[in-house]
Scaffold this motif. Structure first.
Motif, short mmCIF file in Angstrom:
data_model
loop_
_atom_site.label_atom_id
_atom_site.label_comp_id
_atom_site.label_asym_id
_atom_site.label_seq_id
_atom_site.Cartn_x
_atom_site.Cartn_y
_atom_site.Cartn_z
N VAL B 650 0.86 -1.18 0.00
CA VAL B 650 0.00 0.00 0.00
C VAL B 650 0.90 1.23 0.00
N ASP B 651 0.72 2.07 -1.00
CA ASP B 651 1.46 3.32 -1.06
C ASP B 651 0.70 4.32 -0.21
N THR B 652 1.27 4.69 0.92
CA THR B 652 0.52 5.53 1.86
C THR B 652 0.47 7.00 1.41
N GLU B 653 1.24 7.32 0.37
CA GLU B 653 1.15 8.69 -0.16
C GLU B 653 0.07 8.82 -1.21
N ASP B 771 -16.02 -0.56 2.85
CA ASP B 771 -16.75 0.01 1.71
C ASP B 771 -15.91 -0.21 0.45
N LEU B 772 -16.33 -1.20 -0.36
CA LEU B 772 -15.57 -1.51 -1.57
C LEU B 772 -16.01 -0.62 -2.71
N PRO B 773 -15.20 -0.39 -3.73
CA PRO B 773 -13.80 -0.78 -3.84
C PRO B 773 -12.89 0.10 -3.00
N LEU B 774 -11.73 -0.46 -2.70
CA LEU B 774 -10.74 0.26 -1.90
C LEU B 774 -9.94 1.18 -2.80
N THR B 775 -10.61 2.24 -3.25
CA THR B 775 -9.95 3.20 -4.13
C THR B 775 -8.86 3.93 -3.34
N PRO B 776 -7.89 4.52 -4.03
CA PRO B 776 -6.86 5.31 -3.34
C PRO B 776 -7.48 6.32 -2.38
N GLU B 777 -8.56 6.94 -2.79
CA GLU B 777 -9.23 7.94 -1.95
C GLU B 777 -9.66 7.34 -0.60
N LYS B 778 -10.26 6.13 -0.67
CA LYS B 778 -10.73 5.50 0.56
C LYS B 778 -9.56 5.03 1.43
N VAL B 779 -8.50 4.58 0.77
CA VAL B 779 -7.32 4.15 1.52
C VAL B 779 -6.72 5.35 2.25
N LEU B 780 -6.58 6.46 1.52
CA LEU B 780 -6.02 7.66 2.16
C LEU B 780 -6.92 8.12 3.30
N ARG B 781 -8.24 8.02 3.09
CA ARG B 781 -9.17 8.45 4.15
C ARG B 781 -8.98 7.53 5.37
N ALA B 782 -8.82 6.23 5.11
CA ALA B 782 -8.62 5.30 6.22
C ALA B 782 -7.33 5.60 6.97
N LEU B 783 -6.34 6.10 6.21
CA LEU B 783 -5.07 6.47 6.83
C LEU B 783 -5.13 7.84 7.49
N GLY B 784 -6.30 8.46 7.40
CA GLY B 784 -6.46 9.79 8.00
C GLY B 784 -5.80 10.87 7.19
N LYS B 785 -5.47 10.57 5.92
CA LYS B 785 -4.78 11.57 5.11
C LYS B 785 -5.72 12.38 4.24
N LEU B 786 -7.02 12.13 4.31
CA LEU B 786 -7.99 12.93 3.54
C LEU B 786 -9.09 13.38 4.48
#
Lengths: 786, 786
Positions: B650-653, B771-786
């Motif tokens: 997972v690219d966290t950026e 909440d699928l799909p795990l788009t970059p946006e959702k991943v970043l949100r999960a990481l608290g970056k959005l």
């Protein structure tokens, strides 16, 4: 005198199929132009083939140079004898490979008639292909030719074939006789010695063309895995697959031949011709789909009836009883074997099976000549024998002062008598016979008693005459012995659709006769459906059980019998399932009127279920598809009998003969569909009348060139010549060995017509002409006017 | 761990077919471009169809004026709701008509989604048709729309359908719930009360597109007798025939559907769509052949996986033993029924059959919305249930401090356990089970012990994770009771050619998976032939026995079993004939190596005969075609099991997830052809990974417009995204109820992949995204970056 049968009590009329006048299911497709014949097939990037043909009747190819042709843009592949397989192949569909004469090569290194193949070109358009053909340079070594069967058997005649392979064995030929067929019973010499009267004459019968409307056409699509998809004007898809595979030297399953309707055939598509392997080889060489559609000229030169010279000697007692009968035939098979031996065997069989004669002998010489090859043709040797025999019956009757109908009634073979089904090897026994019916009733219908009055009409310009011809034929090539030199088996698949209709799949080819419609009626009758509820599916060799070929008046008798067997298996499954639904013993259930009903319940609601309901329940309860296959050989033939009474007018000034009235009586057992049988009888008569009066392919005896391979110069008996006063009737017979009592008709419809014309003209002008066709010139000569 | 099986002693290796890596027979035809797909068909005078579609999500057609369109030269036929049959029709192929929901009209008088059909035009070219579509004037009465399932079930929501017919019965709907599916065992409330730990989460799974390369295409050729010849991108020729006939109100047998290969399908061609009846009606109206090929946009809007919101509650003991499981799903079927109920039933079945849980309940609400209709899609409700369940297994393992592999091993259902094959009505029992094998071996292969170390990778830019998904699926829809609400029967015909090869005919559709190649191997194995000697013939509904549809991972298990039965009938006939030839008892004869050999004779020359020799002898002696048909229903399913272990980065950026390694373990019983099964597993994984990471058809919640019906804006998981480090292995199981021990694979290959990704990402980032799909946006949100 069977016509449309009434429906049995309680069954709606449209559910009674046997004997019903149902139009052919394909008629609407043909008349609207929707049905696709082989010539209608268009494939992307398909090449067109043209053939380079020999201008010489006999010539060895010394050198062939295709370099200029290859260079023409659009030329994709050229084959000569140098590219083609070197093993000989056989053409016949109905013979197992083990018994088949093999004297053809995909492209021979020696031309044996004017028109023989020298090379073939596949190109992007027919014009390019034709230009390439013209650009091929050939150096021929001309050889002396044998253009006439008697010249061909004279000592020192040029040899056309050195060897012929029969299956795996090779015959080294001494001369140009392919085979001599001999058969006989009794002691002919003694028979003639015992006779009160002996007559002997020599007849010649012509090289008639089959004249289907559709020209021969082959489309071959080569698949990337090396398989070939083939569409072809052929009377047998399985036969073509086998022979084509053997010609090419590849396994059968590498070829898939698709079933199509034919635009007529009459035997012209009975065997593989030389064109199919050429097309297949060009498809393989080019890697592209190809089409080879013969021109009318090429097509007319590719097949014909075997012409023959027939010497006949007949001995009889004073009361008309025949005692000895001897026929010797010189049969011209042309440049290749082309069914010549089998036609001649059959000719002997038909000859020996017409009348009860204690002492009989037949000798048939099958002779190669440097002329276009003959082929199977409706009747398959029968008209060639029938014209001499039926002429002799009239001549003998005249000599003995017996009525011609009467002399036939005294001598014809009948129930219980043995006959030769297909040559010397196959004896069968007559099971049903309506000869007496058709002869006596026919005589009444034509007004036979007027015949005597027509003898000696003096110098009238138009002279009337009445004549009779009678024929015997067999239905198929069945025989008791499973090891046979003729294959005669068929297969059918019948399936019930979920809407209660049925599908029939058979590899049988419909040449235009409606034989598949007859199959649909047979299946419908077994299943208690309407004929229109039985759909005949299109198939191919991949998917269908083997069916030997559409020939020998076998479609209804043999293939129809097998379709009936398949339908009976389906019927048994339907009654089994109906038994489950109705909680009844399947043995008590009968099909009829589209329903399965418990016997003796009078169709009470809880004792009857529609076929559709059975099919839907079978689907709903997942009982599986209701479907069955049958594949069986025929162990018997069924002899069928026809006669034609014709009334003619002879114009003594022009020599022209007009057919004024026809009465056609036929014993075909139970008639399945009168429309179709009548169609056969009308068409067969026209073809026979053309044989008697007009039709002859003429080969120049000096150059070997065919003089009239086109319908401007080859006159067929057309609708303008046909007689509208045409009375068809049937004997009231039932053949136990046939499906629903049926026998064949296709060939019998043709066999008797020429004899009737010859005898009627003799009645009109008092001279029996023995050299067919009876052209105006010959009639005038007979009248002493030329 | 089955791979290619060694050939048994004495049999040449190429004759051992089961387990052999044989290339698909159609591969060469496809790669050379020779194979004809429906879109390649060209018929003379064929018209092209274009469809006028609603711009409104919900609107009644007040008035429709086609006069300007009709006047355009080249326009041959136009249909609107005024010309179309007024009865509703159903789409589903596998349901008997008696149980099928019917809520479609050939052309409805009310549009129910943006894109619903309003009119259709057949014209000489696509451009003319498009101009005519633009010239049709429509007056719409706009209606309020329900664009979201929860909005649709709110009180006062606009009603999409007033009635739905189920077979002959009509449901009057209260709101927009088509059906609510309920099933359960035990006492769920008590179960949760007994649990030591209970977790509950809500998941959303997206509207994924099936994305076959080939767009939907229908060609209809109307015959002059009123029959229709049909070519269509369909997973069932018989199913299409039935449903199309019912939609048009004509007998089944008036339609003949031709078998074609598909360029992918994945469920998108599982049922009839709306296009087939439109094309058929325009063919009937114009009297000309027509083609309807959807644009990519139309095709992408015509089908999708059913999106769902799934609430899952799981209760377990401290040792990890599951005690209660409750799932409630809101399933969005779109504007029409479209398998929605059946998918939801199956979803319940899959949910309840994954783990041994004494107390379980499933409730599924099938909800109409004014959005493009969903359809069957590989897995058929399984991924929608699998993601929540497999997420919970990981979440529960984490909570209880148990290894995720271990918690699954404690609870998975196994041999002898009951399962729900296809919803609440169909219970079956597990006969073979390789779950332990694939889980333990898979864990080793992926290096599972590294997983713990990936938890808490701090602030590294690229975080690694390992995840596991496990799936249960059934093979086909068989059941013990013959009266079923799902049809599951098949038919095959096997024939021996005279060269010793075989032909197989089945109506089964090959969507590109190679299922027909598998059939050829099964038939070859029975007959002792090489797979390449079994040719699969092309067929149609007229000629072939019924086969329900290519779906439900049934091809090999059900249709393959029936092909085996047909082959066994042929085998029995071959041994019978070999017995005649060898003068031996057929019971002593075995087939193998292309020969029939008397057992125990060591293959002595007089005790052995090749299949080719048998076939040739059968022809020569006229024993008939060696051919047999089988048609049977399946009485069992076979549960098959898969797992996928994936390693991701997972690219966290950027939020981008990369799949680095896949280990796919499958229990599919005996593998018939490893090449083909591996292909399924690779393709299924790609589709699952797209489901997890990328793919979602988006419908604007204001306008109802589909925002991304094209591959620029709808991102699928392509070969660029795919992972080359892909380890496939198989459990060493044998399923007694399957042909040669085989079970299904098609859907299982897809079911487990998304869960594995979701769990691997959770391992990597420490957050379980629901909440699928795990788009970059959702991943970043999960990481608290959005």
């Amino acid at each position: 005198m069977t016509e449309t049968l009434p429906a049995p009590a309680g069954v709606p009329a449209e559910y009674r199929n046997i004997g019903r006048r149902v139009p052919k299911f394909d008629a609407v497709h043909k008349t609207t132009g929707h049905l696709k014949f082989v010539g209608d097939i268009q494939l992307p990037r398909m090449l067109e083939i043209k053939i380079l043909r020999s201008p010489h009747p006999h010539a060895r190819i010394r050198r062939i140079d295709t370099s200029k042709a290859v260079a023409i843009p659009g030329v994709k592949a050229i084959i000569t004898h140098e590219d083609a397989p070197s093993h000989p192949y056989g053409r016949e569909f109905a013979l197992p490979p083990e018994y088949m004469p093999r004297d053809n090569f995909v492209i021979p290194d020696k031309a044996r008639y004017v028109g023989d193949v020298v090379a073939a070109v596949a190109a992007t358009t027919p014009d390019v292909a034709a230009r390439a053909v013209a650009a091929i340079e050939v150096e021929y070594e001309k050889l002396p030719a044998s253009l006439d069967p008697f010249a061909a058997i004279a000592s020192g005649a040029p040899r056309i074939h050195d060897t012929v392979a029969w299956g795996e064995e090779v015959d080294h030929l001494d001369g140009n006789v392919l085979r001599t067929v001999s058969m006989g019973v009794g002691d002919v010499e003694q028979g003639f010695a015992d006779a009160d009267v002996v007559i002997e004459n020599t007849f010649t019968v012509p090289k008639q063309q089959q004249s289907p409307m559709e020209r021969r056409c082959i489309v071959v699509d080569p698949l990337p895995d090396g398989r070939l998809e083939v569409w072809c004007t052929t009377q047998s898809i399985h036969g073509l697959r086998h022979n084509l595979a053997r010609a090419l030297g590849i396994p059968y399953s590498r070829i898939n031949v698709h079933q199509t309707f034919l635009g007529g055939a009459f035997g012209a598509r009975l065997d593989m011709n030389v064109d199919e392997p050429i097309a297949a080889l060009l498809a393989l060489k080019s890697g592209l789909p190809v089409r080879l559609q013969l021109t009318r000229e090429e097509d007319m030169m590719s097949t014909s009836r075997h012409p023959a010279t027939v010497r006949l000697k007949t001995g009889a007692k004073r009361d008309g009883t025949l005692v000895a009968h001897e026929m010797e035939a010189h049969v011209d098979t042309g440049a290749y074997a082309c069914s010549g031996e089998w036609v001649t065997k059959c000719m002997g069989g038909w000859f020996m099976s017409m009348y009860r004669v204690a002492h009989q002998r037949f000798t048939g010489h099958v002779i190669y000549t440097n002329t276009p090859p003959a082929a199977g043709f409706r009747g398959f040797g029968n008209p060639q024998a029938n014209v001499p025999v039926e002429s002799h019956m009239d001549l003998l009757a005249d000599r003995l002062g017996i009525d011609p109908v009467e002399i036939r009634l005294r001598n014809y073979i009948r129930e219980g008598d043995a006959y030769y089904a297909q040559g010397p090897n196959v004896v069968d026994y007559i099971k049903s016979c309506g000869v007496e019916q058709i002869l006596t009733s026919g005589a009444k219908r034509i007004g036979w008693d007027r015949r005597a009055g027509f003898a000696g009409q003096g110098d009238r310009k138009i002279r009337k005459g009445i004549g009779l011809g009678r024929a015997f034929h067999t239905s198929g090539c069945g025989q008791a012995n499973e090891v046979s030199d003729i294959l005669e088996y068929a297969g059918s698949v019948v399936k019930i659709n979920e809407d209660g209709t049925a599908n029939l799949t058979t590899a049988l080819i419909d040449m235009g006769t409606g034989n598949l419609m007859g199959h649909a009626q047979i299946v419908a009758e077994v299943l208690g459906l309407r004929a229109e509820d039985v759909l005949v599916s299109s198939t191919d060799t991949d998917s269908s059980p083997y069916d030997v070929v559409t020939h020998a008046s076998r479609s209804t008798y043999v293939s129809g019998m097998v379709a009936k067997l398949a339908a009976e298996k389906v019927r048994d499954r339907l009654t089994e399932l109906a038994g489950r639904i109705l909680d009844a013993d399947p043995g008590d259930i009968v099909l009829g009127g589209g329903r399965a009903t418990v016997r003796g319940t009078g169709g009470a609601a809880d004792a009857s279920v529609s076929i559709e309901e059975i099919a839907r329940t079978a689907q709903m309860r997942q009982w599986g598809t209701i479907m069955a296959e049958a594949s069986e050989r025929a162990v018997t033939t069924a002899s069928h009998f026809t006669c034609k009474f014709v009334e003619v007018s002879v114009d003594t000034e022009t020599g022209h003969v007009t057919v004024d009235r026809v009465v056609a009586g036929s014993d075909v057992g139970q008639v399945i569909n009168p429309v179709l049988v009548e169609g056969q009888i009308h068409g067969g008569a026209a073809q026979a009348f053309g044989y008697a009066l007009l039709e002859e392919i003429q080969v120049d005896r000096e150059t070997g060139r065919t003089l009239n391979p086109d319908y401007l110069n080859y006159k067929i008996f057309t609708s303008r010549d046909a007689c509208r006063d045409f009375d068809v009737f049937f004997a009231d017979t039932y053949e136990d060995s046939g499906p629903f009592g049926a026998k064949g008709i296709g060939e019998s419809a043709n066999n008797d017509g020429a004899s009737a014309i010859v005898n009627a003209v003799a009645n009109a002008i008092g001279v029996h002409i023995k050299d067919l066709p009876l052209t105006p010139e010959k009639v005038l000569r007979a009248l002493g006017k030329l």
